[in-house]
Enzyme design. Structure first.
Site, PDB file in Angstrom:
ATOM      1  N   ASP A  39     152.930  61.828  -2.103  1.00  0.00           N
ATOM      2  CA  ASP A  39     154.117  60.870  -2.480  1.00  0.00           C
ATOM      3  C   ASP A  39     154.410  60.705  -3.817  1.00  0.00           C
ATOM      4  OD1 ASP A  39     154.898  60.687   0.301  1.00  0.00           O
ATOM      5  OD2 ASP A  39     153.460  58.966   0.606  1.00  0.00           O
ATOM      6  N   LYS A  61     159.693  59.754  -2.319  1.00  0.00           N
ATOM      7  CA  LYS A  61     160.987  59.315  -2.363  1.00  0.00           C
ATOM      8  C   LYS A  61     160.763  57.857  -2.809  1.00  0.00           C
ATOM      9  CE  LYS A  61     160.921  58.851   2.659  1.00  0.00           C
ATOM     10  NZ  LYS A  61     159.937  59.738   2.888  1.00  0.00           N
ATOM     11  N   MET A 174     158.095  46.148  -1.060  1.00  0.00           N
ATOM     12  CA  MET A 174     159.204  46.523  -0.863  1.00  0.00           C
ATOM     13  C   MET A 174     160.371  45.599  -0.974  1.00  0.00           C
ATOM     14  SD  MET A 174     158.744  49.812   1.498  1.00  0.00           S
ATOM     15  CE  MET A 174     157.665  48.838   2.629  1.00  0.00           C
TER      16      MET A 174
END
Length: 254
Positions: A39, A61, A174
């Site tokens: 990742d 991503k 996030m």
């Protein structure tokens, strides 16, 4: 004689960022991998633990990016496992803490592929700890919530409002782009003086930190330049960090 291929998927948590925080079991798994799918938040120096012949493929991503959608990653896991054997899926933090690891396991098992999980040190605990912030402390906070700031629909998690009504520590992942909405939730509850900190790229050499209160944190973030990827910690435990004491004392004056 061509050796028989035995498909296998091992999910490995790489830890919060510092490459030394991967577990020994994770390092050993990398050394046995035929293929490593890694990742964006994984320190690439961890790939040195793999053999010279291991295939290494970036499938990361960033938030909001359409590059490397999850469906493609799922299919790649199966394709590489059936063709080469042991696939190690190297994921930042812990594979099962907002890492979609469960989805990858479920998809691989549909094809009869053996699966294993090597837990990782989650950033939700390790990143605050690196700055001396205890997510729980006797007499200060008896519990903590780990919440995603942005749901799959792009909205602020409704759990944040529920958690904000408690005395628990909130660790929000996030959620940097939702900071204004988070501030609004606490302000609506009359908790403008609640301590808060944002830590970008925690446990790495590019770590950046800002601390303050709900009422001034947005201004502090702009002044500091702290941005995503960052972890947000809200609660009285922010005051407990010796490392952040100078930053926090400056924030009190504003």
């Amino acid at each position: 004689m061509i050796p028989k291929i035995t498909p296998k998927l091992t999910l490995v948590g790489a830890g919060p960022g510092d490459p030394e925080l991967i577990t020994l079991k994770g390092v050993l798994a990398l050394g046995k991998a035929d293929v490593i799918l890694y990742d964006a938040l994984v320190d690439k120096s961890l790939l040195k633990h793999a053999t010279a012949n291991a295939i290494k493929v970036f499938v990361g991503k960033r938030q909001g990016s359409k590059l490397n959608p999850q469906d493609n990653t799922n299919k790649m896991i199966v394709e590489y496992a059936l063709k080469y054997g042991h696939v190690v899926r190297l994921k930042g933090g812990d594979p099962f803490v907002f890492g979609r690891g469960a989805e990858e396991i479920e998809y691989a098992q549909q094809f009869g592929i053996e699966t294993e999980v090597v837990p990782g040190i989650t950033s939700s605990v390790a990143v605050p700890a690196y700055q001396g912030i205890p997510v729980t402390k006797r007499g200060v906070s008896e519990s903590f919530w780990v919440i995603t700031g942005t749901t799959s629909s792009g909205q602020l998690s409704r759990d944040i409002k529920i958690a904000a009504e408690s005395t628990a520590t909130l660790v929000i992942l996030m959620g940097t782009k939702k900071l204004h909405e988070i501030v609004q939730e606490f302000t609506a509850l009359g908790k403008e003086d609640t301590p808060i900190a944002l830590i970008q790229n925690g446990t790495t050499v590019s770590e950046k930190i800002v601390a303050g209160h709900i009422h001034n944190i947005e201004k502090k973030v702009v002044e500091s330049g702290v941005g995503a990827p960052a972890i947000i910690i809200v609660g009285e435990v922010v005051r407990e960090s010796p490392k952040l004491m100078n930053i926090y004392q400056e924030a009190i004056k504003v």
